[in-house]
Design a protein around this motif. Structure first.
Motif, PDB file in Angstrom:
ATOM      1  N   LEU A 204       0.827  -1.208   0.000  1.00 35.40           N
ATOM      2  CA  LEU A 204       0.000   0.000   0.000  1.00 35.40           C
ATOM      3  C   LEU A 204       0.861   1.257   0.000  1.00 35.40           C
ATOM      4  CD1 LEU A 204      -2.898  -0.623   2.562  1.00 35.40           C
ATOM      5  CD2 LEU A 204      -3.126  -0.182   0.121  1.00 35.40           C
ATOM      6  N   THR A 205       0.388   2.277  -0.762  1.00 40.60           N
ATOM      7  CA  THR A 205       1.019   3.594  -0.713  1.00 40.60           C
ATOM      8  C   THR A 205       0.082   4.648  -0.133  1.00 40.60           C
ATOM      9  OG1 THR A 205       0.316   4.130  -2.979  1.00 40.60           O
ATOM     10  CG2 THR A 205       2.457   3.050  -2.707  1.00 40.60           C
ATOM     11  N   ARG A 231       2.717   5.915   2.040  1.00 39.58           N
ATOM     12  CA  ARG A 231       3.124   7.321   2.080  1.00 39.58           C
ATOM     13  C   ARG A 231       2.023   8.242   2.595  1.00 39.58           C
ATOM     14  NH1 ARG A 231       5.106   5.878  -3.099  1.00 39.58           N
ATOM     15  NH2 ARG A 231       3.470   7.109  -4.096  1.00 39.58           N
ATOM     16  N   SER A 232       0.767   7.767   2.588  1.00 34.85           N
ATOM     17  CA  SER A 232      -0.335   8.630   3.018  1.00 34.85           C
ATOM     18  C   SER A 232      -1.314   7.823   3.860  1.00 34.85           C
ATOM     19  CB  SER A 232      -1.051   9.212   1.784  1.00 34.85           C
ATOM     20  OG  SER A 232      -2.189   9.958   2.164  1.00 34.85           O
ATOM     21  N   ALA A 252       8.023   5.190   5.455  1.00 35.61           N
ATOM     22  CA  ALA A 252       7.983   6.025   4.246  1.00 35.61           C
ATOM     23  C   ALA A 252       6.859   7.057   4.296  1.00 35.61           C
ATOM     24  CB  ALA A 252       7.821   5.145   3.007  1.00 35.61           C
ATOM     25  N   LEU A 253       6.176   7.191   5.427  1.00 34.05           N
ATOM     26  CA  LEU A 253       4.991   8.044   5.512  1.00 34.05           C
ATOM     27  C   LEU A 253       5.337   9.512   5.260  1.00 34.05           C
ATOM     28  CD1 LEU A 253       1.941   7.726   6.147  1.00 34.05           C
ATOM     29  CD2 LEU A 253       2.478   8.460   8.475  1.00 34.05           C
ATOM     30  N   GLU A 254       4.608  10.128   4.323  1.00 34.96           N
ATOM     31  CA  GLU A 254       4.816  11.538   3.979  1.00 34.96           C
ATOM     32  C   GLU A 254       3.632  12.418   4.375  1.00 34.96           C
ATOM     33  OE1 GLU A 254       5.552  11.529  -0.173  1.00 34.96           O
ATOM     34  OE2 GLU A 254       7.536  10.583  -0.010  1.00 34.96           O
ATOM     35  N   LEU A 284       1.029  17.249   7.736  1.00 35.52           N
ATOM     36  CA  LEU A 284       0.407  16.788   8.973  1.00 35.52           C
ATOM     37  C   LEU A 284      -0.855  17.598   9.228  1.00 35.52           C
ATOM     38  CD1 LEU A 284       0.399  15.099  11.579  1.00 35.52           C
ATOM     39  CD2 LEU A 284       1.792  16.900  12.636  1.00 35.52           C
ATOM     40  N   ASN A 285      -1.971  16.894   9.418  1.00 37.17           N
ATOM     41  CA  ASN A 285      -3.242  17.500   9.813  1.00 37.17           C
ATOM     42  C   ASN A 285      -3.625  16.871  11.141  1.00 37.17           C
ATOM     43  OD1 ASN A 285      -5.816  18.442  10.158  1.00 37.17           O
ATOM     44  ND2 ASN A 285      -6.633  17.656   8.234  1.00 37.17           N
TER      45      ASN A 285
END
Length: 378
Positions: A204-205, A231-232, A252-254, A284-285
């Motif tokens: 998963l990305t 990543r998300s 790898a989370l962006e 970041l939210n």
């Protein structure tokens, strides 16, 4: 001639005329079909789309697709099959038109198989709405290698356990997963459900969970799930979602969205997650609960030097001036790459306004946008 014989004679003549009328109707129907076919042929000859190179015609058709998958006959791609034979051939020979599939309770196994076959092995995006029978589940299982995007639209409590999603089997090619509730109500599901979904898709990305209120259940695994390509990650439920992060490592989370009110402390699940994952977070939210430790919040943001976009849903006014003071004094060490800042649900005071103004002045060459949504102005 006797009366009964006259009646029979008249009835025979009526039957003969009726037969002639029916034959003429059949002839008329055939002629109408021939006329329609001739119209389609002449339309195809006049049609500029049919005279274009196939690649251009296909691209035009692809641009006609709606923003979300649909099987409605009055919308593309189904509509394109019913214009003329030339358009039908172009549509059927354009696999990209058939890569998004909406599957609900009225779909048949044959219908879904036919749609997926037209995609000719291209990556598939599937939206599943409502409960599926075993036949439809088996069809989805046939295309797990092609499945790149999956959206599960929950109705009521249909997916309250991980049984449904695990029945699909491993999803090695899945890159985007969305689980949402169609009813407009929050649906309570166990953490084991969410983690079971994630375990099926190691590549998963992007992952989104909308209108799901999660809770810790007895089946929640104790080991850490590492998703090296994600990543998300987006939630919009209550703070129990943070307990899911307790079981995740996302190096790898962006982009991370936690707009609910989050209690931040040195030993919070969010802080532990960031230490464990060390992600290159850029967006970041986050909602900020009044019971949070502001020092811990500042420490949290210091863990994210690559942050370029920050959105805060602020419920406690006293801490915000401290944030802007730090932004002013520590331009090179505190969020040095910040370009976009948005703060909502904040009551603006005159003193706070002055602090904000100083911070914006200090960061004027760096910030590209700043948005402040206030609840009351003084």
């Amino acid at each position: 001639m006797m009366l009964p014989e006259v009646i029979r004679d008249l009835q025979d003549r009526i039957d003969a005329v009726s037969a002639d009328i029916e034959r003429n109707r059949e002839i008329q129907r055939n002629l109408e079909h021939i006329k329609a076919a001739l119209h389609r042929e002449i339309n195809a000859l006049r049609d500029p789309v049919a005279r274009l190179p196939f690649e251009l015609s296909s691209d035009i058709f692809i641009r006609c697709l709606p923003s979300s998958p649909t099987a409605r006959p009055q919308e593309a791609p189904m509509l394109l099959l019913n214009i003329c034979s030339a358009w039908k051939h172009i549509a059927l020979d354009t696999p990209a038109l058939w890569t998004c599939i909406l599957i609900d309770h009225i779909c048949t196994k044959e219908y879904v198989e036919g749609w997926a076959t037209r995609a000719q092995g291209h990556p598939l995006s599937v939206v599943i709405r409502g409960t599926l029978d075993e036949g439809l589940v088996s069809v989805v299982q046939q295309y797990t290698e092609e499945l790149r995007s999956l959206e599960l639209q929950i109705c009521g409590d249909e997916y309250a356990s991980p049984a449904f999603i695990t029945s699909l089997g491993p999803l090695p090619s899945l890159e985007a997963l969305t689980i949402c509730n169609r009813d407009g109500r929050y649906l309570i599901v166990g953490h084991s459900y969410v983690l079971a979904a994630l375990r099926l898709a190691p590549n998963l990305t992007a992952c989104t969970f909308l209108d799901l209120e999660t809770h810790l259940d007895t089946d929640t695994p104790v080991d850490t799930l590492v998703l090296r390509r994600l990543r998300s990650l987006e939630f919009n439920d209550e703070c129990q979602a943070l307990r899911i992060l307790e079981h995740l490592s996302l190096p790898a989370l962006e982009a991370l969205s936690l707009p609910m009110l989050v209690k931040v402390s040195p030993d919070s699940h969010l802080m532990s997650f960031l230490h464990r994952s060390s992600p290159p977070l850029q967006k970041l939210n986050i909602g900020y609960d009044e019971e949070s430790d502001y020092t811990a919040m500042e420490d949290l943001l210091r863990l994210l030097p690559g942050l370029t976009q920050l959105e805060l849903n602020w419920s406690y006014n006293d801490y915000l001036p401290s944030l802007f003071t730090t932004l002013t004094k520590s331009r090179s060490t505190f969020l040095p790459l910040l370009q976009h800042l948005k703060i909502t649900n904040y009551t603006l005071s005159t003193a706070a306004g002055e602090v904000i103004h100083r911070a914006l002045s200090a960061r004027r060459t760096q910030l590209k946008s700043f948005e402040l949504i206030t609840t009351q102005a003084f």
